[in-house]
Scaffold this motif. Structure first.
Motif, PDB file in Angstrom:
ATOM      1  N   TYR A   1     -50.748  25.250  31.180  1.00 28.10           N
ATOM      2  CA  TYR A   1     -49.614  24.446  31.658  1.00 28.10           C
ATOM      3  C   TYR A   1     -50.123  23.043  31.942  1.00 28.10           C
ATOM      4  CZ  TYR A   1     -47.165  28.806  31.818  1.00 28.10           C
ATOM      5  OH  TYR A   1     -46.590  29.985  31.451  1.00 28.10           O
TER       6      TYR A   1
ATOM      7  N   GLU B   1     -54.171  24.953  39.831  1.00 34.20           N
ATOM      8  CA  GLU B   1     -52.853  25.615  39.818  1.00 34.20           C
ATOM      9  C   GLU B   1     -52.752  26.605  38.666  1.00 34.20           C
ATOM     10  OE1 GLU B   1     -50.299  22.059  41.972  1.00 34.20           O
ATOM     11  OE2 GLU B   1     -50.635  22.030  39.819  1.00 34.20           O
TER      12      GLU B   1
ATOM     13  N   LEU C   1     -52.172  30.547  39.256  1.00 34.39           N
ATOM     14  CA  LEU C   1     -51.067  31.275  38.626  1.00 34.39           C
ATOM     15  C   LEU C   1     -51.584  32.539  37.943  1.00 34.39           C
ATOM     16  CD1 LEU C   1     -48.142  31.522  37.531  1.00 34.39           C
ATOM     17  CD2 LEU C   1     -48.892  30.157  35.596  1.00 34.39           C
ATOM     18  N   PHE C   2     -52.604  32.376  37.107  1.00 38.26           N
ATOM     19  CA  PHE C   2     -53.070  33.554  36.370  1.00 38.26           C
ATOM     20  C   PHE C   2     -53.768  34.546  37.286  1.00 38.26           C
ATOM     21  CE2 PHE C   2     -52.217  30.810  32.746  1.00 38.26           C
ATOM     22  CZ  PHE C   2     -51.585  31.709  31.912  1.00 38.26           C
TER      23      PHE C   2
ATOM     24  N   GLN D   1     -52.802  35.187  40.310  1.00 39.62           N
ATOM     25  CA  GLN D   1     -51.701  35.955  40.918  1.00 39.62           C
ATOM     26  C   GLN D   1     -51.133  36.955  39.927  1.00 39.62           C
ATOM     27  OE1 GLN D   1     -49.366  32.596  42.069  1.00 39.62           O
ATOM     28  NE2 GLN D   1     -50.103  32.609  44.180  1.00 39.62           N
ATOM     29  N   LEU D   2     -51.002  36.525  38.673  1.00 36.91           N
ATOM     30  CA  LEU D   2     -50.451  37.447  37.667  1.00 36.91           C
ATOM     31  C   LEU D   2     -51.409  38.605  37.426  1.00 36.91           C
ATOM     32  CD1 LEU D   2     -48.915  35.023  35.020  1.00 36.91           C
ATOM     33  CD2 LEU D   2     -47.807  36.179  36.913  1.00 36.91           C
ATOM     34  N   MET D   3     -52.700  38.363  37.597  1.00 40.02           N
ATOM     35  CA  MET D   3     -53.693  39.407  37.389  1.00 40.02           C
ATOM     36  C   MET D   3     -53.943  40.203  38.668  1.00 40.02           C
ATOM     37  SD  MET D   3     -54.773  39.786  34.384  1.00 40.02           S
ATOM     38  CE  MET D   3     -55.048  39.050  32.785  1.00 40.02           C
ATOM     39  N   SER D   4     -53.113  39.973  39.687  1.00 33.96           N
ATOM     40  CA  SER D   4     -53.191  40.706  40.949  1.00 33.96           C
ATOM     41  C   SER D   4     -54.522  40.519  41.677  1.00 33.96           C
ATOM     42  CB  SER D   4     -52.956  42.207  40.733  1.00 33.96           C
ATOM     43  OG  SER D   4     -51.784  42.414  40.014  1.00 33.96           O
TER      44      SER D   4
ATOM     45  N   ILE E   1     -60.052  31.012  33.116  1.00 33.43           N
ATOM     46  CA  ILE E   1     -58.878  31.849  33.396  1.00 33.43           C
ATOM     47  C   ILE E   1     -59.151  33.295  32.981  1.00 33.43           C
ATOM     48  CG2 ILE E   1     -56.504  32.301  32.635  1.00 33.43           C
ATOM     49  CD1 ILE E   1     -56.071  29.260  32.613  1.00 33.43           C
TER      50      ILE E   1
END
Lengths: 415, 247
Positions: B88, B95, B99-100, B102-105, B147
């Motif tokens: 992004y 950031e 984001l990633f 959080q998406l990857m827990s 990432i």
């Protein structure tokens, strides 16, 4: 949790894209302002009419504030209209009036038509009035003669009865005297009633407006529909293009390489862009009401709710349409195809008067339901019960499109 | 066999009339750097996407961490770096990583620590709060790698990880990949840089969707009786073309 991560990302991205923010928030205000001034004074339209050899009495009645009269010496209507840029040309041959319309501007044509028609009606009324006046004079003289006759007759009856009463009283016959007394009363009563001749009633009109007032303008009637349209348009465009970007830059496919659910991505979009749609709606609605003093009869919360639902439909539709496009340019191509036709069914043209197949099309347009509900709330003060069906249909659109979007993302990941 | 992170059997896939993958077998045990080499359009990326479960295969099965793919939950255990940088650009590197993560827990308390670790690994610590739109191509590549590492995964799938990265940093990244390997992690790496192929523990040559040869670099060189992997590659390719001509 993952949904909120997407929402936060959408918010951050939008807040950093100042130009898109400005487009979303300021453009509707700008266009509404423009429309306000465009449609504010809709009574000053003036049509120009050329006349040739027309009776002065006719010209006098046609000459209204909406039509200006120019006298010319030619009977060639076509030529004169072209030469002097007229909207119409009126000529007379004996009792026959001939009008030629330029018809380059249908509004002016109908203005002339209307004042010609009302003028001719006025003329007819005038002749009718003179005829009636003569008849009335004749009637009145007859009435006077009749009155004299009845008066004489009554007088005779009264004296006759009076003598009869006197005789009866002299005889001491009380019953007969009373009976005669009644007859006498009746006889005198008829004389008084016949003197009240019928007076001609003249009608005056007093206007009451259920919705709005005598100075309701075009803008006021259509602003609710346009409110809905702008929200729909901008949300459709921005959500569609941003998901498209996500696809073309590969971030969507990258997102789907994480354990995120497809529905979580769609929900993140709905909440993220929905938030901006709410701000846009509030701004536009408040601006229109406060600055232009639009008469809002119904609840402002219903206006917000309807607009929000419209925005969510636009959001899901934008995402859905972006699935079929490969570039921003292709996305733009869908605007005249998907968005623009909706404005025609938003109430600018009454849907009830359309051909039945057009009505059928209207019923698959989300904006038809949204704009109808908005107009009803703003101008008629409709409540939740009145527009409930419309709102439910919008929710239906949203749910179906959301499902399609979630399924459509299977293209990028199988689970 | 819990120690095999990836087991692909007889994987075939075609797009239209073109056979992109033709009965590929691949087994990636724990603690190994597995290299996929082959020219562009050979089917390397399609194989990777099939292993991730993003691409449906026509026939054959893929198991990752003993789970049949596609499977959404397993994706959290795989660090993936795509061939093109999918970042992004209006967000900062931090950031993007957040984001990633959080998406990857990644747990909240561990996230900041993981960001520092991943950024340090690819030498981006000082530029973490810069927007990605201002990054150079090499920096974007490094951020993509960071990432992939954010959730500290056991399995890393890296599609051309070192394209556009300068030799010194490439050296550094390979050292780090070897360190990760020593902790029991496995990596599936595609490349068409032949000196990188030499650093892999095991190689598979793919051309026109067919696994031409596989083995350790040394074994391959011996098999084809040449000195470098590049020559193995060229020789194997010529033999394939000759066979196609005979058919």
């Amino acid at each position: 949790m993952r949904t909120m991560a997407i929402v936060r990302r959408v918010f951050k991205q939008m807040l950093r894209d100042k130009r898109t923010l400005a487009l979303m928030f300021l453009a509707p205000l700008l266009i509404m302002t423009l429309m306000y001034f465009l449609f504010q004074n809709n009574t000053t339209q003036v049509a120009s009419l050329g006349v040739h050899h027309v009776d002065q009495s006719v010209v006098n009645v046609i000459d209204t504030k909406n039509v200006t009269i120019h006298h010319y010496d030619s009977s060639q209507a076509r030529k004169m209209i072209k030469q002097h840029d007229l909207d119409g040309y009126l000529t007379q041959k004996n009792g026959q009036l001939t009008i030629t319309y330029s018809n380059s501007n249908p509004t002016n044509t109908s203005l002339i038509k209307a004042s010609l028609q009302s003028g001719l009606v006025k003329l007819k009324m005038k002749t009718l009035v003179t005829v009636t006046k003569k008849q009335r004079a004749a009637l009145e003289s007859q009435q006077a003669a009749l009155k004299k006759l009845t008066a004489a007759q009554t007088q005779a009856t009264v004296t006759k009865l009076k003598t009869a009463i006197a005789q009866a009283q002299a005889r001491g016959d009380q019953a007969t005297a009373e009976k005669l007394q009644k007859q006498l009363k009746q006889a005198t009563a008829t004389t008084s009633s016949s003197t009240q001749s019928a007076k001609a009633t003249s009608y005056t009109t007093k206007s009451h407006y259920i919705y709005g007032s005598s100075d309701s303008t075009f803008f006021e009637n259509f602003s609710p529909a346009f409110l809905g349209f702008f929200v729909f348009f901008f949300v459709f465009l921005i959500s569609g293009v941003s998901l498209l970007n996500e696809r073309t830059t590969g971030t969507l496919s990258r997102l789907l390489a994480t354990p995120i659910r497809r529905s979580e991505i769609i929900m993140g979009y709905l909440i993220g862009y929905g938030g901006f749609a709410i701000i846009q709606t509030v701004l536009t609605v408040v601006f229109t009401i406060v600055v232009f003093k639009i008469h809002l009869v119904g609840s402002i919360w219903l206006v917000f709710l309807t607009n929000l639902l419209l925005a969510l439909v636009a959001l899901t539709l934008g995402i859905f349409i972006s699935t079929f496009t490969n570039s921003e340019f292709q996305m733009i191509q869908f605007i005249p195809l998907i968005v623009v036709p909706q404005i025609f069914f938003a109430g600018l043209v009454p849907v009830d008067g359309m051909a039945s197949w057009l009505q059928a099309i209207a019923h698959i347009m989300p904006l038809y339901y949204g704009a109808n509900a908005l107009t009803a709330v703003v101008t008629k003060g409709a409540g939740l019960g009145d527009i409930g069906v419309n709102l439910l249909i919008l929710v239906g659109f949203m749910v179906v499109l959301t499902m399609l979007n979630i399924v459509g993302m299977k293209r990028y990941r199988k689970v | 066999m819990a120690t095999d992170y990836v087991i692909a059997k007889q994987v075939s896939k075609h797009f239209g009339h073109q056979q992109v993958l033709n009965q590929i077998d691949l087994t990636l045990p724990a603690g190994m750097i597995y290299g996929l080499i082959g020219p562009s359009g050979a089917g390397k990326t399609t194989l990777i996407k099939s292993i991730l479960g993003m691409e449906a295969v026509d026939s054959g099965t893929v198991k990752v961490m003993d789970t049949v793919m596609p499977n959404r939950a397993v994706m959290a255990q795989v660090g993936y770096m795509a061939q093109s940088d999918a970042l992004y650009e209006t967000l900062t590197a931090r950031e993007n990583l957040t984001l990633f993560g959080q998406l990857m827990s990644v747990p909240k308390i561990k996230l900041a620590q993981m960001i520092d670790y991943a950024a340090g690994l690819v030498d981006l610590t000082s530029q973490l709060d810069k927007r990605v739109s201002g990054y150079s191509g090499g920096m974007k590549r490094r951020l993509s790698l960071a990432i992939a590492l954010i959730q500290d995964p056991q399995l890393l799938i890296l599609d051309e990880p070192t394209v556009g990265i300068d030799p010194e940093l490439r050296q550094q990244i390979w050292t780090e990949l070897n360190n990760l390997k020593d902790t029991g992690k496995s990596m599936l790496v595609t490349t068409h840089v032949m000196d990188e192929a030499e650093r892999c523990d095991y190689l598979m040559l793919i051309r026109h969707g067919i696994a031409l040869a596989e083995g350790t670099p040394a074994a391959l060189k011996q098999q084809y009786a040449v000195d470098t992997i590049e020559q193995v590659f060229l020789k194997a390719g010529r033999m394939q073309d000759a066979n196609d001509g005979n058919r």
